[in-house]
Each structure stands twice: as structure tokens, then as C-alpha cells.
Design an enzyme around this catalytic site. Structure first.
Site, short mmCIF file in Angstrom:
data_model
loop_
_atom_site.label_atom_id
_atom_site.label_comp_id
_atom_site.label_asym_id
_atom_site.label_seq_id
_atom_site.Cartn_x
_atom_site.Cartn_y
_atom_site.Cartn_z
N ALA A 1 -7.59 -18.53 -9.95
CA ALA A 1 -8.91 -18.10 -9.48
C ALA A 1 -9.38 -16.87 -10.25
CB ALA A 1 -8.87 -17.80 -8.00
N GLY B 1 5.48 -0.68 -11.26
CA GLY B 1 5.39 -1.78 -12.23
C GLY B 1 6.65 -2.58 -12.43
N LYS C 1 1.75 4.32 -2.89
CA LYS C 1 3.12 3.91 -3.25
C LYS C 1 4.15 4.66 -2.40
CE LYS C 1 1.68 2.68 -7.91
NZ LYS C 1 1.40 3.23 -9.25
N GLU D 1 7.22 -6.61 -5.33
CA GLU D 1 8.00 -5.76 -6.24
C GLU D 1 7.11 -5.00 -7.24
OE1 GLU D 1 11.72 -5.28 -6.43
OE2 GLU D 1 10.57 -3.64 -7.26
N LYS E 1 -0.94 -2.57 -4.28
CA LYS E 1 -0.46 -1.48 -3.39
C LYS E 1 -1.55 -0.96 -2.48
CE LYS E 1 -1.66 0.30 -7.52
NZ LYS E 1 -1.35 -0.20 -8.85
N THR F 1 -5.21 -8.28 -16.60
CA THR F 1 -4.08 -7.71 -17.35
C THR F 1 -2.75 -8.32 -16.90
OG1 THR F 1 -5.33 -5.65 -17.44
CG2 THR F 1 -2.99 -5.52 -17.99
N VAL F 2 -2.52 -8.39 -15.62
CA VAL F 2 -1.24 -8.89 -15.12
C VAL F 2 -1.29 -10.41 -14.92
CG1 VAL F 2 0.54 -8.65 -13.34
CG2 VAL F 2 -0.90 -6.69 -13.91
P1 NAP Z 1 -7.69 -6.83 -13.70
O1 NAP Z 1 -7.28 -6.79 -15.13
O2 NAP Z 1 -8.90 -6.09 -13.27
O3 NAP Z 1 -7.85 -8.37 -13.29
C1 NAP Z 1 -8.36 -8.79 -12.07
C2 NAP Z 1 -8.53 -10.31 -12.10
O4 NAP Z 1 -8.92 -10.73 -10.79
C3 NAP Z 1 -9.58 -10.81 -13.08
O5 NAP Z 1 -9.14 -11.99 -13.70
C4 NAP Z 1 -10.80 -11.10 -12.18
O6 NAP Z 1 -11.59 -12.18 -12.63
C5 NAP Z 1 -10.09 -11.52 -10.89
N1 NAP Z 1 -10.92 -11.26 -9.71
C6 NAP Z 1 -11.31 -10.04 -9.24
N2 NAP Z 1 -12.06 -10.19 -8.13
C7 NAP Z 1 -12.13 -11.52 -7.90
C8 NAP Z 1 -12.76 -12.31 -6.91
N3 NAP Z 1 -13.51 -11.75 -5.95
N4 NAP Z 1 -12.62 -13.66 -6.97
C9 NAP Z 1 -11.89 -14.23 -7.96
N5 NAP Z 1 -11.27 -13.53 -8.93
C10 NAP Z 1 -11.39 -12.20 -8.90
O7 NAP Z 1 -6.50 -6.32 -12.75
P2 NAP Z 1 -4.95 -6.06 -13.13
O8 NAP Z 1 -4.83 -4.80 -13.91
O9 NAP Z 1 -4.36 -7.31 -13.70
O10 NAP Z 1 -4.33 -5.74 -11.69
C11 NAP Z 1 -4.11 -6.78 -10.75
C12 NAP Z 1 -3.30 -6.20 -9.57
O11 NAP Z 1 -2.05 -5.75 -10.06
C13 NAP Z 1 -3.96 -5.00 -8.88
O12 NAP Z 1 -3.70 -5.05 -7.50
C14 NAP Z 1 -3.25 -3.81 -9.51
O13 NAP Z 1 -3.23 -2.68 -8.66
C15 NAP Z 1 -1.86 -4.38 -9.69
N6 NAP Z 1 -1.08 -3.74 -10.74
C16 NAP Z 1 -1.57 -3.66 -12.01
C17 NAP Z 1 -0.80 -3.06 -12.99
C18 NAP Z 1 -1.30 -2.97 -14.41
O14 NAP Z 1 -0.57 -2.47 -15.27
N7 NAP Z 1 -2.50 -3.46 -14.73
C19 NAP Z 1 0.47 -2.50 -12.67
C20 NAP Z 1 0.95 -2.61 -11.35
C21 NAP Z 1 0.15 -3.24 -10.40
P3 NAP Z 1 -12.38 -12.12 -14.06
O15 NAP Z 1 -11.31 -12.19 -15.10
O16 NAP Z 1 -13.26 -13.32 -14.05
O17 NAP Z 1 -13.12 -10.82 -14.06
#
Ligand code: NAP
Length: 435
Positions: free
Chosen positions: A47, A136, A207, A131, A107, A17-18
Site C-alpha cells: 500500500a 533501527g 523510544k 524490533e 515508535k 525508505t524502509v
Molecule cells: P517514508 O520513507 O516516509 O515512507 C512512507 C511510505 O508510506 C511511503 O511509501 C508512502 O507512500 C506510504 N504512506 C504514507 N501514508 C500513507 C497512507 N495514508 N496510505 C498509504 N500509504 C501511505 O517512511 P520511512 O522512513 O520508510 O519510515 C517508515 C516507518 O519506519 C516510520 O514509522 C518510521 O518512524 C520507521 N523507521 C524509519 C527508519 C528510517 O531509517 N527511515 C528507522 C527506524 C524506524 P508514497 O510512497 O506513495 O508516498
């Protein structure tokens, strides 16, 4: 563009997502970002777990790799957006040890292993930016670390979890039950399939620890952050709150307690309807900061979402890159104050206690006697009959609001009330803040 400054290599770990949004913008806005930085950003790899996975954002196939280890040691800036503890922690340590600056939104990792990561950064003069890890898109880490570095932060009240705010807001505005509001949140994508981290208060707890650390220049152990989620909040309490001029919010609270150190906690809280935090609706976040000289400040906006969170990550990337161009070591985390954690029993607060009592003469006198024996004064006492309450014959609902007193005193009152023969049940206890 600074003359002859080389391109900076950026490795991104995660394209979900991010991450996908960050990579897309790094590629699409390369020239503009380069102009702001004084050097161009060269994405050397992204990655992921599965390079064959269908992705919404078109990321050039040649950038995708499953070999994150090789990627992190060849970059100037590593952006960790995988989430989870491992392998994120090992990869970040490897990146920092090789001198790269690291940007993360993780976090959970920072709250559990922050000191180890900041130490590793400090040893080589690298920077660890985060940040996006709290609230967010909302700029709150840099304001606390930099803008308020010359002031003294006394208190932070934060709505830092969008899912729980969405649920509580729906209960308040539409009279939905907790279960119905959670179901709506899940259907609209505001709650995960397993909502425990959000409704249990774990996400807000992490947080709160990060905010308190910055605000009080003190390392905060996650286990010292008291946590209550929203699962016990009932529609009856929400309606009683509304009738009394309050709204229930899940707050992350970080505050200095005179003579005792600091208190960091997360719990459902009654907030007066005229407080700025009461106007935070839906899945939005807000952080209300009280500083000695600056006074009250409110930071408000989107607490999650791909483009929104990517905005905070991009800001960190630009900051890290500018430091590369200018030179010099990163700013170390400041934990020098090392303030003690206050005993939870001394924390001053006020309680809103809801009791199911026998509807007979003398009840009020007995209840008043319990508060007076503990030297707690009562601010308001109301008999409540919310529309949906299952009025049991012979029972009435009393809602008592106390003046501020120490948590231990208030808890003793509740324990004694529960023992009174005229009290059928203590239906709920919620703390009040922001009055
Ligand atoms: P997500 O959509 O689940 O994406 C995770 C990504 O990491 C995917 O591309 C996944 O690969 C990759 N990944 C996971 N494990 C891996 C590994 N062992 N080796 C290589 N790649 C790996 O997560 P997200 O929502 O973007 O969140 C990412 C971070 O931002 C988290 O720490 C979350 O707490 C933080 N965050 C998110 C938001 C939000 O709105 N989503 C807001 C604030 C903070 P694949 O694509 O191949 O599965």
C-alpha cells in the site's frame, strides 16, 4: 520446507525508505527466507499513497495499491511501514482483529497507543512485533523481551537518536556550534527539514517509553517520560565537558529507583569519556543495559537507514512466520509489575553547573555555602576559560560538579545560586550519568 505448509500472505503498508527495502528483500530472497521459516512468504500487495510515484526500488506495479483497507484483511502478516498515527493505527487494529500478526517500526504510534494495540493482539492471540521501532538495526526489543526475561533489568542508558548524536559528536570533535552542526546534519541527510522531533527529544522520549515498558514489565504513559532536547546545549558546555573528561550525549534513561518505582527520562547528559557510550560516534545508536545477574550489556549499531532498519523488520517477519508454521498464540506483552513512576524530585543524579560569577574575593565561599546548606557535596570546582568564551570583563566562569544527590536538592541549589548577587548567570546545568 515443512511438507504441505501453505504460503503465508504478507501485506506491506508503505514503500518508502524502509518499506521499499523490505519488499525488495521479500521478493529477492523468497526461497532462502522460505527455507528458514518452513513456508514461503507471498507478498500480496504494497500500500502506498501514490501508485504513479517514481520509486528507486523496482517493485512490480501490480503489487502497488492505494487500497490498504482491503489488503490488511487478506494477509497472515501485515507489515506497517507508513509511519504516523492515522491511518496506521486503524489499519493495524483491523489487521489484528482479523487474526493477522503485525510488524511495525512506528515508535510514535506504539508510544502513544501501545496498550490499545497490544490488547487487540492479545484478544485474538496475534503478535505485534516492533524490533525496528527502537534503535533501527540494533536487536534490543527481543533481548529485553526474551533473552533477559529471566533477569531483572535495573537500568538502561540509551543513545537512541542518531541525529542528535551526530550533532553533539560534531560539536565535541570539531568544535562546531549547535547551528553549524545542525546544518551539516541536514546537508548530509541525518536531520529532517523540520528537526524538532529529534533535537527536541520527542523521538528519544517515545523510544524511552518503549524500552522502559519492556524492561520493567510496566505500562508507561508517554506523558510520564520527562523530556529535554539538545537545543539549549552550548559549545561552551561541550568544551567544559571535554576539559573535565566527559562528553555530552542525549540519553534515554530508564531506571529503578529504590523504594520509589521507576524513572524514565530523556535529557542531555555528561558521560565519562571511558564509558562505552562515550565511544558512540556519528549517527550511531547504542543501548547500555544493567541487569541484576547479567551485569552490563551494550548493544551498538546503526539506528536508522533503509537496509539497516529493514534487517530488523525482516527478522520480525521471519519470527512471526515461524510462529504461524509451529502454531499457538503469540506472547502477550507483560505489564503485570505495574510499578509506580517515581517522583522526579527523588531521582538521584549529579549536576555539572556552570556559573558566570563576579571575579572578586569571597565568591567561592558563598557558592560553597549554598551547596552545604542543601547538604549536597561538591566533587570538583574549576575555573574555566574556554577558547571561544566571550569573556566579559570582571566575570569568571566556574564549573561545579556535585556528588550524587536527589534531583530536588540539586535543583534547589541551582535556584539559590541564581539569586546570589555574585552570580551573574547560571550558564548551564547538565546531569552526569555513568560515573
Ligand atoms: P517514508 O520513507 O516516509 O515512507 C512512507 C511510505 O508510506 C511511503 O511509501 C508512502 O507512500 C506510504 N504512506 C504514507 N501514508 C500513507 C497512507 N495514508 N496510505 C498509504 N500509504 C501511505 O517512511 P520511512 O522512513 O520508510 O519510515 C517508515 C516507518 O519506519 C516510520 O514509522 C518510521 O518512524 C520507521 N523507521 C524509519 C527508519 C528510517 O531509517 N527511515 C528507522 C527506524 C524506524 P508514497 O510512497 O506513495 O508516498
Amino acid at each position: 520446507m515443512r511438507e504441505n505448509y501453505r504460503d503465508l500472505k504478507v501485506a506491506v503498508l508503505g514503500s518508502g525508505t524502509v518499506g521499499a527495502e523490505v519488499v525488495h528483500r521479500l521478493l529477492a530472497e523468497r526461497e532462502e527466507l522460505g527455507a528458514r521459516i518452513g513456508a514461503e512468504l507471498d507478498v500480496v500487495g504494497v500500500a502506498v499513497r501514490d501508485v504513479k510515484k517514481q520509486r528507486n526500488q523496482s517493485i512490480p506495479k501490480e503489487l502497488l495499491t492505494t487500497d490498504a483497507e482491503s489488503l490488511v484483511v487478506q494477509a497472515d502478516i501485515v507489515v506497517e511501514l507508513m509511519g504516523g498515527i492515522e491511518p496506521a493505527k486503524t489499519l493495524i487494529l483491523r489487521a489484528l482483529e482479523s487474526g493477522a500478526d503485525v510488524i511495525t517500526a512506528n515508535k510514535a504510534l506504539l508510544a502513544a497507543h501501545g496498550p490499545e494495540l497490544f490488547d487487540a493482539a492479545g484478544k485474538v492471540g496475534a503478535q505485534l512485533y516492533y524490533e525496528a521501532a527502537v534503535a533501527g538495526a540494533i536487536p534490543i526489543i527481543r533481548p529485553l523481551r526474551d533473552s533477559l526475561a529471566g533477569d531483572e533489568v535495573n537500568r538502561i542508558l540509551g543513545i537512541v537518536n542518531g541525529t542528535t548524536n551526530f550533532i553533539l559528536d560534531l560539536m565535541d570533535s570539531e568544535g562546531q556550534s549547535m547551528d553549524a552542526a545542525l546544518q551539516t546534519a541536514t546537508e548530509l541527510g541525518y536531520a529532517e527539514a523540520d528537526p524538532t522531533a529529534d533535537v527536541g527529544g520527542h523521538d528519544a522520549q517515545q523510544k524511552a517509553a518503549l524500552l522502559a515498558q519492556l524492561a520493567f514489565h510496566t505500562a508507561i504513559d508517554l506523558d510520564d517520560v520527562a523530556r529535554e532536547g539538545i537545543t539549549e546545549v552550548t559549545l561552551e558546555q561541550v568544551q567544559q565537558a571535554r576539559a573535565a573528561g566527559y562528553v555530552i550525549k542525549l540519553l534515554a534513561i530508564c531506571e529503578r529507583i529504590d523504594g520509589h518505582g521507576v524513572s524514565v527520562r530523556v535529557h542531555p547528559t555528561l558521560v565519562p569519556r571511558d564509558h562505552p557510550l562515550a565511544a558512540v560516534h556519528g549517527a550511531n545508536n547504542a543501548v547500555f543495559v544493567e541487569a541484576a545477574a547479567a551485569g552490563s550489556l551494550m548493544f551498538y549499531g546503526a539506528g536508522a537507514g533503509g537496509p539497516e532498519t529493514a534487517s530488523a523488520v525482516l527478522g520480525d517477519i521471519v519470527s512471526a512466520a515461524r510462529r504461524h508454521v509451529v502454531g499457538g498464540p503469540g506472547v502477550a506483552e507483560s505489564t503485570h509489575a505495574d510499578l509506580p513512576m517515581a517522583d522526579p524530585g527523588v531521582v538521584p543524579t549529579s549536576y555539572h553547573v556552570s556559573l558566570h560569577v563576579k571575579d572578586e574575593p569571597g565568591v567561592l565561599a558563598q557558592i560553597a555555602g549554598v551547596f552545604s546548606a542543601e547538604d549536597v557535596s561538591v566533587e570538583a570546582l574549576n575555573q574555566s576559560t574556554p577558547e571561544h568564551a566571550e569573556g566579559e570583563p570582571g566575570l569568571a566562569t566556574l564549573v561545579i560538579q556535585t556528588h550524587r544527590a536527589a534531583e530536588a536538592q540539586l535543583q534547589r541549589c541551582v535556584d539559590k545560586l541564581a539569586e546570589l548577587s555574585v552570580v551573574d548567570a547560571v550558564a548551564g546545568v547538565i546531569r552526569v550519568e555513568g560515573s
